[in-house]
Design a protein around this motif. Structure first.
Motif, PDB file in Angstrom:
ATOM      1  N   GLU A 297       0.837  -1.199   0.000  1.00  0.00           N
ATOM      2  CA  GLU A 297       0.000   0.000   0.000  1.00  0.00           C
ATOM      3  C   GLU A 297       0.870   1.246   0.000  1.00  0.00           C
ATOM      4  O   GLU A 297       1.862   1.335   0.741  1.00  0.00           O
ATOM      5  CB  GLU A 297      -0.915  -0.007   1.223  1.00  0.00           C
ATOM      6  CG  GLU A 297      -1.946   1.104   1.225  1.00  0.00           C
ATOM      7  CD  GLU A 297      -2.915   0.985   2.378  1.00  0.00           C
ATOM      8  OE1 GLU A 297      -2.525   0.470   3.438  1.00  0.00           O
ATOM      9  OE2 GLU A 297      -4.082   1.404   2.209  1.00  0.00           O
ATOM     10  N   GLY A 298       0.497   2.204  -0.835  1.00  0.00           N
ATOM     11  CA  GLY A 298       1.253   3.436  -0.937  1.00  0.00           C
ATOM     12  C   GLY A 298       2.316   3.427  -2.027  1.00  0.00           C
ATOM     13  O   GLY A 298       2.784   4.489  -2.434  1.00  0.00           O
ATOM     14  N   ASN A 299       2.675   2.244  -2.493  1.00  0.00           N
ATOM     15  CA  ASN A 299       3.653   2.140  -3.580  1.00  0.00           C
ATOM     16  C   ASN A 299       2.957   2.275  -4.932  1.00  0.00           C
ATOM     17  O   ASN A 299       1.763   1.988  -5.052  1.00  0.00           O
ATOM     18  CB  ASN A 299       4.393   0.814  -3.508  1.00  0.00           C
ATOM     19  CG  ASN A 299       5.450   0.806  -2.417  1.00  0.00           C
ATOM     20  OD1 ASN A 299       5.617   1.805  -1.703  1.00  0.00           O
ATOM     21  ND2 ASN A 299       6.158  -0.307  -2.279  1.00  0.00           N
ATOM     22  N   PRO A 300       3.719   2.655  -5.951  1.00  0.00           N
ATOM     23  CA  PRO A 300       3.113   2.687  -7.295  1.00  0.00           C
ATOM     24  C   PRO A 300       2.869   1.276  -7.819  1.00  0.00           C
ATOM     25  O   PRO A 300       3.576   0.337  -7.436  1.00  0.00           O
ATOM     26  CB  PRO A 300       4.164   3.416  -8.140  1.00  0.00           C
ATOM     27  CG  PRO A 300       5.447   3.219  -7.402  1.00  0.00           C
ATOM     28  CD  PRO A 300       5.097   3.150  -5.944  1.00  0.00           C
TER      29      PRO A 300
ATOM     30  N   PRO B 235      -0.212   5.838  -9.098  1.00  0.00           N
ATOM     31  CA  PRO B 235       0.951   6.333  -8.345  1.00  0.00           C
ATOM     32  C   PRO B 235       1.038   5.787  -6.924  1.00  0.00           C
ATOM     33  O   PRO B 235       2.129   5.584  -6.412  1.00  0.00           O
ATOM     34  CB  PRO B 235       0.740   7.853  -8.337  1.00  0.00           C
ATOM     35  CG  PRO B 235      -0.195   8.130  -9.454  1.00  0.00           C
ATOM     36  CD  PRO B 235      -1.077   6.926  -9.558  1.00  0.00           C
ATOM     37  N   SER B 236      -0.111   5.545  -6.294  1.00  0.00           N
ATOM     38  CA  SER B 236      -0.104   5.122  -4.897  1.00  0.00           C
ATOM     39  C   SER B 236      -1.240   4.112  -4.694  1.00  0.00           C
ATOM     40  O   SER B 236      -2.415   4.485  -4.711  1.00  0.00           O
ATOM     41  CB  SER B 236      -0.283   6.327  -3.969  1.00  0.00           C
ATOM     42  OG  SER B 236      -0.300   5.931  -2.618  1.00  0.00           O
TER      43      SER B 236
END
Lengths: 110, 112
Positions: free
Chosen positions: B15-18, B79-80
């Motif tokens: 989670e939060g990564n591209p 992106p996220s």
């Protein structure tokens, strides 16, 4: 899923029985489609209809039949000739290039 | 033969990564290109499409896709990533004078 409804959500059938899956749309779309989804195989086209009273076979039409008597309705009959009917069936309709899908019917042959 | 390939059966991201879900196609002419998402026991939901113009297409839920004609690719990106993005993603091509063709699907799992 928008204005496309499919019923029933789950359907159980005994071998040798025909069953009919319902698909209704209130989007005023001309074209309607039936797909079969099996794990790992994506969607395969069974039948499609571009206009009322006309329909065409897709890639895997054998053992299936359809009708298009009304613009809003495109029922699919799974006949006893379909050797492996257990699958998830998706109906779609389209205007121009984009298809919109119903919620699907999961058919299980007992 | 006209076809669509999704080379990865499964994509895992934090989670939060591209995230990127890949799609390549083999279709003559200039097809329309689509991405759909499917949640368990549901129908496919339209995310975005490319017809012509800007190679970067923006769609629903923060997703975007980049069309690359020379590589015949149409990769889906975000992106996220969110945990709620976990689902089955389908790429599809519409060769205009033929039926829509779907890839086999890529299962995206976003871990907290």
């Amino acid at each position: 899923d928008g204005g496309i409804t499919q019923s029933p959500k789950y359907l159980f059938r005994k071998e040798g029985q025909n069953v009919t899956l319902s698909c209704e749309q209130n989007l005023n779309h001309d074209a309607m489609y039936w797909y079969r989804q099996d794990p790992g195989q994506g969607l395969r086209l069974i039948y499609y209809s571009q206009i009322v009273n006309d329909f065409q076979k897709g890639d895997i039409a054998e053992g299936y039949s359809v009708s298009r008597e009304k613009k809003e309705s495109f029922p699919l009959t799974v006949t006893s000739a379909q050797k492996n009917p257990t699958a998830f069936y998706l109906c779609a309709s389209s205007i121009r290039d984009t298809q919109y899908f119903g919620p699907g019917t999961r058919l299980t042959v007992l | 033969a006209q076809s669509v390939a999704q080379p990865e059966d499964q994509v895992n991201v934090a989670e939060g990564n591209p995230l990127t879900v890949k799609c390549t196609y083999s279709v003559s002419g200039n097809p329309y290109l689509f991405w759909y998402v499917q949640y368990p026991n549901r129908g496919l939901q339209f995310l975005l499409k490319y017809i012509t113009g800007d190679n970067l297409v923006k769609g629903s839920y923060g997703f975007e896709a980049e069309f690359n004609k020379s590589q015949t690719s149409f990769h889906l990106k975000k992106p996220s990533a969110l945990v709620s993005d976990s689902a089955l993603y389908f790429c599809a091509v519409f060769p205009r004078n033929n039926d829509m063709r779907f890839g086999a699907g890529t299962r995206l799992t976003v871990k907290p």
